[in-house]
Scaffold this motif. Structure first.
Motif, mmCIF file in Angstrom:
data_model
loop_
_atom_site.group_PDB
_atom_site.id
_atom_site.type_symbol
_atom_site.label_atom_id
_atom_site.label_comp_id
_atom_site.label_asym_id
_atom_site.label_seq_id
_atom_site.Cartn_x
_atom_site.Cartn_y
_atom_site.Cartn_z
ATOM 1 N N ARG A 12 9.514 47.942 7.229
ATOM 2 C CA ARG A 12 9.273 46.564 6.788
ATOM 3 C C ARG A 12 8.039 45.981 7.483
ATOM 4 N NH1 ARG A 12 10.926 42.413 9.509
ATOM 5 N NH2 ARG A 12 12.616 43.555 10.520
ATOM 6 N N ILE A 13 7.937 46.187 8.787
ATOM 7 C CA ILE A 13 6.808 45.646 9.559
ATOM 8 C C ILE A 13 5.511 46.343 9.145
ATOM 9 C CG2 ILE A 13 5.815 45.493 11.876
ATOM 10 C CD1 ILE A 13 8.797 45.115 12.846
ATOM 11 N N ARG A 14 5.563 47.651 9.011
ATOM 12 C CA ARG A 14 4.360 48.406 8.601
ATOM 13 C C ARG A 14 3.906 47.972 7.205
ATOM 14 N NH1 ARG A 14 2.235 52.315 11.332
ATOM 15 N NH2 ARG A 14 4.080 52.850 12.522
ATOM 16 N N ALA A 15 4.853 47.788 6.271
ATOM 17 C CA ALA A 15 4.510 47.359 4.907
ATOM 18 C C ALA A 15 3.884 45.964 4.925
ATOM 19 C CB ALA A 15 5.752 47.377 4.009
ATOM 20 N N SER A 16 4.417 45.081 5.762
ATOM 21 C CA SER A 16 3.845 43.735 5.878
ATOM 22 C C SER A 16 2.413 43.811 6.403
ATOM 23 C CB SER A 16 4.705 42.888 6.815
ATOM 24 O OG SER A 16 4.084 41.646 7.070
ATOM 25 N N PHE A 17 2.184 44.610 7.445
ATOM 26 C CA PHE A 17 0.845 44.751 7.997
ATOM 27 C C PHE A 17 -0.121 45.285 6.943
ATOM 28 C CE2 PHE A 17 -2.535 47.099 10.107
ATOM 29 C CZ PHE A 17 -3.030 46.136 10.976
ATOM 30 N N GLU A 18 0.331 46.240 6.162
ATOM 31 C CA GLU A 18 -0.536 46.843 5.140
ATOM 32 C C GLU A 18 -0.889 45.877 4.014
ATOM 33 O OE1 GLU A 18 1.544 50.445 4.128
ATOM 34 O OE2 GLU A 18 1.001 51.381 6.052
ATOM 35 N N ARG A 19 -0.176 44.750 3.919
ATOM 36 C CA ARG A 19 -0.509 43.720 2.921
ATOM 37 C C ARG A 19 -1.504 42.682 3.452
ATOM 38 N NH1 ARG A 19 5.149 43.978 2.231
ATOM 39 N NH2 ARG A 19 5.395 42.028 3.388
ATOM 40 N N GLN A 20 -1.903 42.793 4.697
ATOM 41 C CA GLN A 20 -2.818 41.828 5.295
ATOM 42 C C GLN A 20 -4.246 42.092 4.817
ATOM 43 O OE1 GLN A 20 -1.771 39.175 7.163
ATOM 44 N NE2 GLN A 20 0.209 39.972 6.496
ATOM 45 N N ALA A 67 -2.298 41.039 16.071
ATOM 46 C CA ALA A 67 -1.429 41.883 16.902
ATOM 47 C C ALA A 67 -0.347 41.043 17.579
ATOM 48 C CB ALA A 67 -2.264 42.635 17.937
ATOM 49 N N ALA A 68 -0.705 39.873 18.076
ATOM 50 C CA ALA A 68 0.281 38.996 18.722
ATOM 51 C C ALA A 68 1.359 38.574 17.730
ATOM 52 C CB ALA A 68 -0.418 37.772 19.306
ATOM 53 N N GLY A 69 0.949 38.202 16.533
ATOM 54 C CA GLY A 69 1.915 37.795 15.516
ATOM 55 C C GLY A 69 2.883 38.902 15.171
ATOM 56 N N TYR A 70 2.382 40.109 15.034
ATOM 57 C CA TYR A 70 3.266 41.228 14.711
ATOM 58 C C TYR A 70 4.137 41.629 15.892
ATOM 59 C CZ TYR A 70 1.942 41.771 9.929
ATOM 60 O OH TYR A 70 1.778 41.540 8.583
ATOM 61 N N ALA A 71 3.656 41.475 17.113
ATOM 62 C CA ALA A 71 4.516 41.729 18.275
ATOM 63 C C ALA A 71 5.703 40.767 18.249
ATOM 64 C CB ALA A 71 3.709 41.578 19.566
ATOM 65 N N ALA A 104 -0.825 44.128 21.929
ATOM 66 C CA ALA A 104 -0.137 42.856 22.161
ATOM 67 C C ALA A 104 1.254 43.079 22.716
ATOM 68 C CB ALA A 104 -0.050 42.070 20.860
ATOM 69 N N GLN A 105 1.663 42.151 23.572
ATOM 70 C CA GLN A 105 3.009 42.171 24.136
ATOM 71 C C GLN A 105 3.512 40.736 24.209
ATOM 72 O OE1 GLN A 105 3.379 44.061 27.956
ATOM 73 N NE2 GLN A 105 5.498 43.427 28.190
ATOM 74 N N VAL A 106 4.740 40.527 23.741
ATOM 75 C CA VAL A 106 5.353 39.202 23.814
ATOM 76 C C VAL A 106 5.731 38.917 25.260
ATOM 77 C CG1 VAL A 106 7.298 37.776 23.077
ATOM 78 C CG2 VAL A 106 6.170 39.286 21.431
ATOM 79 N N LEU A 107 5.290 37.769 25.753
ATOM 80 C CA LEU A 107 5.628 37.338 27.105
ATOM 81 C C LEU A 107 6.856 36.433 27.097
ATOM 82 C CD1 LEU A 107 2.043 36.482 28.393
ATOM 83 C CD2 LEU A 107 3.310 38.628 28.660
ATOM 84 N N LYS A 108 6.984 35.612 26.044
ATOM 85 C CA LYS A 108 8.128 34.702 25.892
ATOM 86 C C LYS A 108 8.535 34.673 24.439
ATOM 87 C CE LYS A 108 10.098 30.214 26.743
ATOM 88 N NZ LYS A 108 11.337 30.614 26.177
ATOM 89 N N ASP A 109 9.778 35.026 24.192
ATOM 90 C CA ASP A 109 10.348 34.995 22.849
ATOM 91 C C ASP A 109 11.273 33.791 22.774
ATOM 92 O OD1 ASP A 109 11.265 35.682 20.292
ATOM 93 O OD2 ASP A 109 12.846 36.962 21.115
ATOM 94 N N GLY A 110 10.742 32.672 22.304
ATOM 95 C CA GLY A 110 11.536 31.454 22.235
ATOM 96 C C GLY A 110 12.174 31.254 20.876
ATOM 97 N N LYS A 111 13.009 30.222 20.803
ATOM 98 C CA LYS A 111 13.689 29.915 19.546
ATOM 99 C C LYS A 111 12.694 29.493 18.472
ATOM 100 C CE LYS A 111 17.509 27.280 17.680
ATOM 101 N NZ LYS A 111 18.583 26.348 17.970
#
Length: 143
Positions: A12-20, A67-71, A104-111
């Motif tokens: 799903r994530i790879r398919a979304s990226f390929e639509r960018q 990259a940040a958005g997809y992370a 990219a790496q998520v530092l904080k995953d908030g609500k």
């Protein structure tokens, strides 16, 4: 923390990226996907370089943001939608090379808000140089 994703999540994530569209224009590839992390690889092309031969700063910013958005997407339920609230990028060295990585790496995953760091690494003759680093704040929008 378990960094693995299911095959369905990866697909799903790879398919979304390929639509960018912008990433397609750049011929960028998603090369590493794990929970909270995402890597984009970009090969050097004349259209992405300044006349001096370095990757254009706008290209680096677009890769950092994507990259940040997809992370962040890797940590959420199916089909999340994020918008960038803030992007702060520091250009540290010339992005000179035949390949550019956005890691990219998520530092904080908030609500609602998530924060990710993206390092942009230029590779030339096998040597890696940290060209830029970005801090990206993202807001999840409910569809």
């Amino acid at each position: 923390m378990d960094t693995t994703l299911t095959q369905e999540q990866m697909d799903r994530i790879r398919a979304s990226f390929e639509r960018q569209n912008l990433m397609n224009l750049y011929k960028a590839k998603a090369t590493a996907i794990t929970r909270g992390k995402f890597e984009i690889t970009l090969k050097s092309q004349p259209s992405l370089l300044r006349s001096s031969g370095v990757f254009n700063g706008g290209v680096l910013a677009a890769l950092a943001d994507t990259a940040a958005g997809y992370a962040a997407i890797t940590l959420k339920a199916p089909d999340p939608y994020f918008v960038t609230v803030e992007l702060k990028i520091s250009y540290l060295n010339p992005a000179l090379g035949d390949t550019l990585f956005a890691r990219a790496q998520v530092l904080k995953d908030g609500k609602t808000l998530s924060v990710a760091k993206t390092d942009l690494i230029a590779v030339r003759n096998g040597n890696e140089t940290l060209a830029a680093t970005a801090l990206v704040t993202l807001m999840e929008i409910k569809k």
